[in-house]
Motif scaffolding. Structure first.
Motif, short mmCIF file in Angstrom:
data_model
loop_
_atom_site.label_atom_id
_atom_site.label_comp_id
_atom_site.label_asym_id
_atom_site.label_seq_id
_atom_site.Cartn_x
_atom_site.Cartn_y
_atom_site.Cartn_z
N UNK A 382 0.86 -1.18 0.00
CA UNK A 382 0.00 0.00 0.00
C UNK A 382 0.90 1.23 0.00
N UNK A 383 0.76 2.05 -1.04
CA UNK A 383 1.61 3.24 -1.20
C UNK A 383 0.76 4.49 -1.06
N UNK A 384 1.20 5.38 -0.20
CA UNK A 384 0.45 6.62 0.04
C UNK A 384 1.21 7.81 -0.55
N UNK A 385 0.75 8.33 -1.69
CA UNK A 385 1.49 9.42 -2.33
C UNK A 385 1.55 10.69 -1.50
N UNK A 386 0.62 10.81 -0.54
CA UNK A 386 0.62 12.03 0.29
C UNK A 386 1.85 12.10 1.18
N UNK A 387 2.58 11.00 1.28
CA UNK A 387 3.79 11.02 2.10
C UNK A 387 4.96 11.71 1.41
N UNK A 388 4.75 12.08 0.16
CA UNK A 388 5.78 12.84 -0.55
C UNK A 388 5.08 14.01 -1.23
N UNK A 394 2.71 16.71 -8.09
CA UNK A 394 2.87 16.25 -9.47
C UNK A 394 1.63 15.43 -9.90
N UNK A 395 1.11 14.62 -9.00
CA UNK A 395 -0.07 13.80 -9.35
C UNK A 395 -1.30 14.66 -9.57
N UNK A 396 -1.35 15.77 -8.85
CA UNK A 396 -2.52 16.64 -8.98
C UNK A 396 -2.63 17.20 -10.40
N UNK A 401 -4.04 7.88 -16.34
CA UNK A 401 -3.55 6.83 -15.44
C UNK A 401 -2.07 6.58 -15.71
N UNK A 402 -1.72 6.59 -16.98
CA UNK A 402 -0.34 6.31 -17.39
C UNK A 402 0.63 7.34 -16.80
N UNK A 403 0.23 8.61 -16.87
CA UNK A 403 1.07 9.67 -16.36
C UNK A 403 1.18 9.58 -14.83
N UNK A 404 0.07 9.24 -14.20
CA UNK A 404 0.10 9.07 -12.74
C UNK A 404 1.04 7.95 -12.34
N UNK A 405 0.91 6.82 -13.05
CA UNK A 405 1.74 5.67 -12.74
C UNK A 405 3.22 6.02 -12.95
N UNK A 406 3.50 6.70 -14.05
CA UNK A 406 4.90 7.06 -14.33
C UNK A 406 5.46 7.96 -13.23
#
Ligand code: GUN
Ligand code: ZN
Length: 431
Positions: A382-388, A394-396, A401-406
């Motif tokens: 389980x990965x929480x992007x809010x920890x970085x 960048x995700x915002x 989906x591809x760009x998010x994953x990258x």
């Protein structure tokens, strides 16, 4: 075994090899149902939750990503203390830093404590399975098997075989090394999720006699694994040519000793002729691509496209202590950069594949791990992007989906890991 439980979040996994029609399947709000440690079903939370019995607990990882556990195809547990050692290339690095560190494993207590710490660090990085080098000491393999067994991990290791060209204190003999390997196979191979790997360090540190006996042992145990290094540095290649003048190529040294086959994993494979890559493919051997180590030790740039076209199985390896991180996320971003220098690319779909299902395929374990196909062992992270905060920002601005994953793969590391699950059970103390 545990009863059914469900996990909700953004769920992402690979359905197959991207070159063979495999896709990255993505559920923005997904549900993963696990029963008896295995995947029971996967789909959109909205639909699955309707049919879910009320007594099944649901852990909602809101805002987090749920990915299959990462699989490290090549790492050395005795080299935790070698990471980030300055200034040498492979052969001098081995003499200056690595062998002295491995000598400490003559002490079984040191091996036991390090094995425990290594696995805990590995799990904290979201890695749930690994193909691991121990040292020449049989008890170093035993220590890792015991610690992995306690944690119910799918893991491969073996005692290193090394009867020349290394410090006296780290040498076995051809006969003793094989006897100890056989005892370890009989004790540990197939014990729950554990598998044995016959582990000649690399051709220069074994006599032809030792390689012969290792090949003979492998032939006796066709479902046991083989784990070694191949064609990592130019100086190593020249040394192998001197030591084995009758072999046309380095790859032939292993092939001639019956060590190139299905379930054999070779780290690096950088300085190789096309023919050798084809030989590996037809043998069913696999390559562990270790970009962090290849960059750190200045070994060279792996040709991923060539391996793909040849049809060789490839997974990612951190190769700690040559590599500088136990994180497969960091290894993926080193891989992307190394391939850019080679004039190649690493698409996000392939990057995820190499760290999960592709690695499982390289290890002949894709029937059990690597994605969320129904029936597979439920190892996941389980990965929480809010920890970085940089990643979160960048995700915002990512709208596919591809760009998010990258972005996740390029910017992620162990800080993101909220929890790691082994067969549906949490493996980290604090969530
Ligand atoms: N070749 C032989 N031994 C080793 C090792 O410990 N690390 C790496 N990266 N290459 C090797
Ligand atoms: Zn290595």
């Amino acid at each position: 075994m545990s009863g059914p439980r469900a996990f909700r979040g953004r769920i992402v996994h690979c359905t197959g090899d991207p070159d063979a029609g495999g896709l990255v399947e993505h559920f923005e709000d997904g549900l993963l149902l696990v029963d008896e440690g295995r995947v029971r079903s996967l789909g959109p939370a909205e639909t699955l939750i309707k049919n879910l019995s009320e007594d099944i607990p649901v852990t909602h990882w809101k805002g987090s990503w749920i990915l299959p556990g990462f699989i490290d195809c090549h790492v050395h547990y005795p080299q935790l203390d070698v990471i980030a050692s300055y200034g040498e290339k492979l052969l001098d690095w081995l003499e200056t830093y690595t062998y002295p560190a491995e000598e400490k494993f003559a002490d079984p207590d040191f091996a036991r404590v390090t094995a425990e710490q290594f696995l805990d660090r590995m799990l904290a990085n979201g890695t749930t399975s690994a193909m691991v080098f121990a040292t020449v000491h049989a008890h170093s393999a035993k220590a890792l098997f015991s610690a992995a067994h306690e944690r119910n991990l799918r893991l491969w290791t073996g005692k290193v075989l090394m009867d020349r060209n290394c410090p006296e204190s780290l040498r076995d003999t051809a006969v003793d090394g094989i006897r100890e390997s056989r005892e370890l196979i009989d004790r540990w191979h197939g014990q729950d999720r554990l598998q044995y790997a016959i582990t000649p360090r690399f051709a220069p540190t074994s006599t032809a006699h030792q390689l012969d006996l290792a090949g003979q042992l492998a032939t006796e145990y066709p479902d046991v694994y083989i784990h070694s290094h191949l064609a990592e540095s130019q100086a190593e290649l020249e040394w192998v040519a001197e030591l084995f003048p009758d072999a046309d190529t380095y790859t032939d040294v292993y092939r001639d000793h019956r060590l190139l086959r299905e379930r054999s994993i070779y780290a690096h494979c950088i300085h190789m002729e096309d023919d050798s890559v084809a030989t590996m493919a037809s043998a069913g051997a696999a390559i562990a691509f270790c970009p962090s180590s290849n960059l750190f030790l200045g070994s060279g740039l792996f040709d991923l496209d060539r391996a793909r076209v040849a049809g060789v199985r490839v997974g990612l390896g951190t190769d700690v202590g040559g590599g500088t991180s136990l994180s497969l996320l960091r290894t993926v971003h080193d891989g992307y950069k190394a391939l850019q220098l080679k004039g190649q690319s690493l698409a996000p779909e392939r990057a995820l594949y190499l760290a999960t299902l592709g690695a499982a395929r390289a290890l002949y374990a894709s029937d059990r791990i690597g994605n969320f196909a129904v029936g597979k062992e439920a190892d996941f992270v389980v990965l929480d992007p809010a920890r970085n905060l940089l990643l979160q920002r960048r995700l915002a601005s990512a709208d596919t989906v591809r760009d998010r994953l990258f972005a996740l793969l390029m910017l992620g590391d162990d800080r993101l890991v909220r929890q790691t699950y082994i067969m549906g059970r949490p493996a980290l103390k604090e969530a």
